[in-house]
Design a protein around this motif. Sequence first.
Motif, PDB file in Angstrom:
ATOM      1  N   PRO A   1       1.543   0.647 -11.216  1.00 57.35           N
ATOM      2  CA  PRO A   1       2.800  -0.450 -12.099  1.00 57.35           C
ATOM      3  C   PRO A   1       2.051   0.271 -13.431  1.00 57.35           C
ATOM      4  CG  PRO A   1       2.080  -1.051 -10.634  1.00 57.35           C
ATOM      5  CD  PRO A   1       1.268  -0.386 -10.250  1.00 57.35           C
ATOM      6  N   PHE A   2       4.402   0.087 -14.166  1.00 53.77           N
ATOM      7  CA  PHE A   2       3.883   0.530 -15.440  1.00 53.77           C
ATOM      8  C   PHE A   2       2.710  -1.082 -16.412  1.00 53.77           C
ATOM      9  CE2 PHE A   2       5.520   0.034 -20.640  1.00 53.77           C
ATOM     10  CZ  PHE A   2       5.113   1.508 -20.742  1.00 53.77           C
ATOM     11  N   THR A   3       2.403  -0.287 -17.662  1.00 56.03           N
ATOM     12  CA  THR A   3       1.384  -1.497 -17.810  1.00 56.03           C
ATOM     13  C   THR A   3       2.207  -2.710 -18.092  1.00 56.03           C
ATOM     14  OG1 THR A   3       0.241   0.383 -19.186  1.00 56.03           O
ATOM     15  CG2 THR A   3      -0.270  -2.114 -20.396  1.00 56.03           C
ATOM     16  N   GLY A   4       1.431  -3.810 -18.330  1.00 60.11           N
ATOM     17  CA  GLY A   4       2.346  -5.219 -18.235  1.00 60.11           C
ATOM     18  C   GLY A   4       3.496  -6.087 -16.618  1.00 60.11           C
ATOM     19  N   TRP A   5       2.973  -5.101 -15.761  1.00 59.61           N
ATOM     20  CA  TRP A   5       4.259  -4.576 -14.239  1.00 59.61           C
ATOM     21  C   TRP A   5       2.732  -5.469 -13.700  1.00 59.61           C
ATOM     22  CZ3 TRP A   5       7.948  -0.463 -13.580  1.00 59.61           C
ATOM     23  CH2 TRP A   5       8.734   0.091 -14.488  1.00 59.61           C
ATOM     24  N   ASP A   6       2.860  -6.353 -12.895  1.00 61.94           N
ATOM     25  CA  ASP A   6       2.053  -7.071 -11.911  1.00 61.94           C
ATOM     26  C   ASP A   6       2.321  -6.985 -10.682  1.00 61.94           C
ATOM     27  OD1 ASP A   6       2.903  -9.010 -12.137  1.00 61.94           O
ATOM     28  OD2 ASP A   6       0.982 -10.087 -13.607  1.00 61.94           O
ATOM     29  N   LYS A   7       3.396  -6.985 -10.323  1.00 64.18           N
ATOM     30  CA  LYS A   7       3.954  -7.123  -8.722  1.00 64.18           C
ATOM     31  C   LYS A   7       4.330  -6.165  -8.477  1.00 64.18           C
ATOM     32  CE  LYS A   7       4.418 -12.528 -10.005  1.00 64.18           C
ATOM     33  NZ  LYS A   7       4.815 -13.540 -10.515  1.00 64.18           N
ATOM     34  N   VAL A   8       4.529  -5.904  -6.887  1.00 69.11           N
ATOM     35  CA  VAL A   8       5.482  -5.374  -5.532  1.00 69.11           C
ATOM     36  C   VAL A   8       5.048  -5.452  -4.866  1.00 69.11           C
ATOM     37  CG1 VAL A   8       5.097  -3.136  -4.894  1.00 69.11           C
ATOM     38  CG2 VAL A   8       3.993  -2.943  -6.442  1.00 69.11           C
ATOM     39  N   SER A   9       7.005  -6.155  -4.369  1.00 71.66           N
ATOM     40  CA  SER A   9       7.971  -6.743  -3.393  1.00 71.66           C
ATOM     41  C   SER A   9       8.083  -5.783  -2.138  1.00 71.66           C
ATOM     42  CB  SER A   9       8.749  -7.803  -4.029  1.00 71.66           C
ATOM     43  OG  SER A   9       8.079  -8.639  -4.974  1.00 71.66           O
ATOM     44  N   THR A  10       8.001  -5.552  -0.827  1.00 71.03           N
ATOM     45  CA  THR A  10       8.460  -5.047   0.016  1.00 71.03           C
ATOM     46  C   THR A  10       8.470  -5.774   1.000  1.00 71.03           C
ATOM     47  OG1 THR A  10       8.480  -2.209   0.276  1.00 71.03           O
ATOM     48  CG2 THR A  10       6.476  -3.421  -0.503  1.00 71.03           C
ATOM     49  N   GLY A  11       8.882  -4.436   2.332  1.00 71.53           N
ATOM     50  CA  GLY A  11       9.075  -4.607   3.677  1.00 71.53           C
ATOM     51  C   GLY A  11       7.922  -3.675   4.028  1.00 71.53           C
ATOM     52  N   LEU A  12       7.282  -3.301   3.698  1.00 69.88           N
ATOM     53  CA  LEU A  12       6.349  -2.083   3.790  1.00 69.88           C
ATOM     54  C   LEU A  12       4.768  -3.024   4.434  1.00 69.88           C
ATOM     55  CD1 LEU A  12       6.552   1.300   1.907  1.00 69.88           C
ATOM     56  CD2 LEU A  12       6.945   0.702   4.229  1.00 69.88           C
ATOM     57  N   GLU A  13       3.853  -2.595   4.682  1.00 70.53           N
ATOM     58  CA  GLU A  13       2.663  -2.971   5.334  1.00 70.53           C
ATOM     59  C   GLU A  13       1.888  -2.672   4.631  1.00 70.53           C
ATOM     60  OE1 GLU A  13       1.877  -5.125   7.804  1.00 70.53           O
ATOM     61  OE2 GLU A  13       4.481  -5.435   8.182  1.00 70.53           O
ATOM     62  N   PRO A  14       1.294  -3.857   3.724  1.00 72.14           N
ATOM     63  CA  PRO A  14       0.692  -3.427   2.733  1.00 72.14           C
ATOM     64  C   PRO A  14      -1.166  -2.361   3.295  1.00 72.14           C
ATOM     65  CG  PRO A  14      -0.160  -5.502   3.404  1.00 72.14           C
ATOM     66  CD  PRO A  14       0.934  -5.017   4.183  1.00 72.14           C
ATOM     67  N   VAL A  15      -1.999  -1.796   3.080  1.00 73.00           N
ATOM     68  CA  VAL A  15      -3.146  -1.198   3.378  1.00 73.00           C
ATOM     69  C   VAL A  15      -4.138  -2.073   2.679  1.00 73.00           C
ATOM     70  CG1 VAL A  15      -4.782   0.863   3.636  1.00 73.00           C
ATOM     71  CG2 VAL A  15      -2.540   1.285   2.846  1.00 73.00           C
ATOM     72  N   ALA A  16      -5.465  -2.206   4.125  1.00 73.28           N
ATOM     73  CA  ALA A  16      -5.728  -3.230   3.769  1.00 73.28           C
ATOM     74  C   ALA A  16      -6.831  -2.460   2.620  1.00 73.28           C
ATOM     75  CB  ALA A  16      -6.702  -3.778   4.938  1.00 73.28           C
ATOM     76  N   GLY A  17      -7.871  -3.866   1.176  1.00 76.46           N
ATOM     77  CA  GLY A  17      -8.692  -2.880   0.451  1.00 76.46           C
ATOM     78  C   GLY A  17      -8.099  -2.732  -0.379  1.00 76.46           C
ATOM     79  N   GLN A  18      -6.378  -2.093  -0.434  1.00 78.79           N
ATOM     80  CA  GLN A  18      -6.115  -1.403  -1.591  1.00 78.79           C
ATOM     81  C   GLN A  18      -4.480  -1.288  -1.564  1.00 78.79           C
ATOM     82  OE1 GLN A  18      -5.908   3.207  -0.042  1.00 78.79           O
ATOM     83  NE2 GLN A  18      -6.764   2.580   1.304  1.00 78.79           N
ATOM     84  N   LYS A  19      -5.036  -2.338  -3.316  1.00 76.14           N
ATOM     85  CA  LYS A  19      -3.890  -2.917  -3.749  1.00 76.14           C
ATOM     86  C   LYS A  19      -2.949  -2.028  -4.204  1.00 76.14           C
ATOM     87  CE  LYS A  19      -3.134  -5.834  -8.147  1.00 76.14           C
ATOM     88  NZ  LYS A  19      -3.941  -6.699  -9.484  1.00 76.14           N
ATOM     89  N   PHE A  20      -1.640  -1.862  -4.472  1.00 74.99           N
ATOM     90  CA  PHE A  20      -0.329  -2.471  -4.402  1.00 74.99           C
ATOM     91  C   PHE A  20      -0.580  -0.669  -3.359  1.00 74.99           C
ATOM     92  CE2 PHE A  20      -0.490  -3.473  -8.699  1.00 74.99           C
ATOM     93  CZ  PHE A  20       0.058  -5.108  -8.367  1.00 74.99           C
ATOM     94  N   THR A  21      -0.972  -0.318  -1.388  1.00 77.44           N
ATOM     95  CA  THR A  21      -0.922   0.265  -1.834  1.00 77.44           C
ATOM     96  C   THR A  21      -0.175   0.312  -0.167  1.00 77.44           C
ATOM     97  OG1 THR A  21      -2.375   1.030  -2.200  1.00 77.44           O
ATOM     98  CG2 THR A  21      -1.730   2.781   0.057  1.00 77.44           C
ATOM     99  N   TYR A  22       0.991   0.916   0.461  1.00 78.56           N
ATOM    100  CA  TYR A  22       1.325   0.227   1.384  1.00 78.56           C
ATOM    101  C   TYR A  22       1.678   1.517   2.733  1.00 78.56           C
ATOM    102  CZ  TYR A  22       2.701  -2.824  -1.607  1.00 78.56           C
ATOM    103  OH  TYR A  22       2.629  -4.076  -2.867  1.00 78.56           O
ATOM    104  N   THR A  23       1.806   1.358   3.806  1.00 79.30           N
ATOM    105  CA  THR A  23       2.089   3.111   4.789  1.00 79.30           C
ATOM    106  C   THR A  23       2.817   2.211   5.475  1.00 79.30           C
ATOM    107  OG1 THR A  23       0.483   3.269   7.151  1.00 79.30           O
ATOM    108  CG2 THR A  23       1.134   0.928   6.488  1.00 79.30           C
ATOM    109  N   ALA A  24       3.764   3.755   6.298  1.00 85.99           N
ATOM    110  CA  ALA A  24       4.866   3.412   6.823  1.00 85.99           C
ATOM    111  C   ALA A  24       4.530   4.742   8.472  1.00 85.99           C
ATOM    112  CB  ALA A  24       6.182   4.029   6.152  1.00 85.99           C
TER     113      ALA A  24
END
Length: 602
Positions: free
Chosen positions: A156-179
């Motif tokens: 995320p750009f500086t000051g952004w702190d959220k991601v919303s998506t239907g993708l599955e998150p990768v455990a232990g890796q912030k803002f990382t998702y798997t398809a």
Amino acid sequence: MFIKKSIFGLIVFLSITMAAKSQVKIAFQVSFTEPQAHYAEVEMNMAGIATKNYVDVKMPVWTPGSYLVREFAKSVEGFGATVGGKAVKAEKVNKNTWRVYTAKANAVKINYRVYAFEISVRTAFIDASHAFLSSANIFMFPAGMIKTPSTVKIIPFTGWDKVSTGLEPVAGQKFTYTAPDFDILYDSPLEVGNQDIFEFTAAGVKHEVAMYGGGNYDKERLKVDMAKIVEQETAVFGENPNKHYTFIVHNYAQGGGGLEHLNSTVLGASRNAYSSERGYQGFLGLVAHEYFHLWNVKRLRPIALGPFDYENENYTTNLWIAEGFTSYYPNKVMLRAGLINPEGFVNANLGGIGTVMNTPGSKINSAAESSFNAWINPAYRPSENGNNTFISYYSKGQVIGNLMDLEIINATKGAKSLDDVMKAMYLQCKTLKRGYTDAEFKAMVEKVSGISFTNFWDKYVTGTVDIEYAKYFAYAGINVVNENEGKSIPYLGASVARTSVGTGKVIIGSVSRGSGAWNGGLNVNDEVVTIDGAPAEMALEKMSQITSKKVGDVIKVSIVRDGLKKDLDITLTANPAVRFISTINENATPLQLAVRKKWFGN
């Protein structure tokens, strides 16, 4: 022996090929160094590709759910590739394909930028406040590897702190998702920024609502009412196939529209409309429409819509089911949920019929043709003559769903409804693991109803006959009349749009087929100078007061066309528009009462 060896060799070859593909690893990283300039920086890392001298990567030309070739490759720039940290040759070989010469290297890193500055639910948009990533607009796929899994890391750009998506998150890796494959990736948009997030649980599924842009919405009220919609729609199909679901809502000064995804949706809304009852119900109707797509089109789908060809048009004659029925059900669901009353439900359905019958194109274009021609739909590619040649598969499909529902309920004496068809077709698609054909859908309607629908199909699906509204509403003991029937109301048949504010100019915006304006030669873009001698500044008012004339009267219209003055004599015709009035039959038969009860949802 030769055949056995050949088959064995083929099996070995396929096994090696599949194993090779399964070893390919694809990882994306998206960052934003200049969001104010509307750019995303994309890094694509591929490993396990050492099979030939080059690899082709492609950008989709469209996104499922929005049937228009949008040429997403036009927004790509700065494409380059490296192997082992050294730049390698890369060239564009067609409009959406880049070829990277890897010399059989095992891994390659590709970098490119995407310009994203189109506000809609189907296209990527980035600015200093947030980034909306419509995945088919952002991520490239390796040729022949649509079924390959990938990961996506968002920085995320500086000051952004959220991601919303239907993708599955990768455990232990912030803002990382798997398809698991690119079909899922392209069906999973991402919202990045500081969106307002709230949650609710309905039908055993956790739902996240990500609100961007602010607004006067009431979170607690939305949680309750959105949950009601989820519960009612889940009841139609008997199960909710998701573990979690994400609503991404973009609130603008004036917003609208939605796009469905497998376990998420993107909605456009007006940030200050939630406080009015009309605005609030409009938003809930949009929620109900897009959530119904969770089944209808995403899982219960025409056979042509999946697996997708992301480089070409995907044709089907069944969008009147996929989108039309999804336009019919929101009012039905909201009635069952107590969010609208029966009068509102009946009027909404009559309004849909009126829209179709008052569109000249409905006499030219059938529901099946409209579906097939979605790719040249005037709604996506505006045309001043669109209403004369085209009927929306949304509008016509909504009407067909309404009529079909009443026909099934009446034929089964209140025992069955369109709900039973939708559930059965959903389960069939789930079991067969493929979409349905038009013939299969018709066969299921006939199986559930116990009657033939061939005549119905000929009239309303592949035909263009007028809608027998009185007949179908009478099934439910509701009398419907056309208030304009038998009247001879004159009209010109042209709409106008005022331009050059302060100049008094009046410009023709559209002309209706068969009207006096059409027959008399009035054209779109004509500047109206006078009507029956009234000057331009009074022309607009005179056109709206044309009813003071009679059908058959001739009016004199002076225009300027391409800088040249021209006088037209236009004979007024009768206004063909319908206007419905409905009343409840106080002497309804037991069958009519049973139909009404089933139609309203008990």
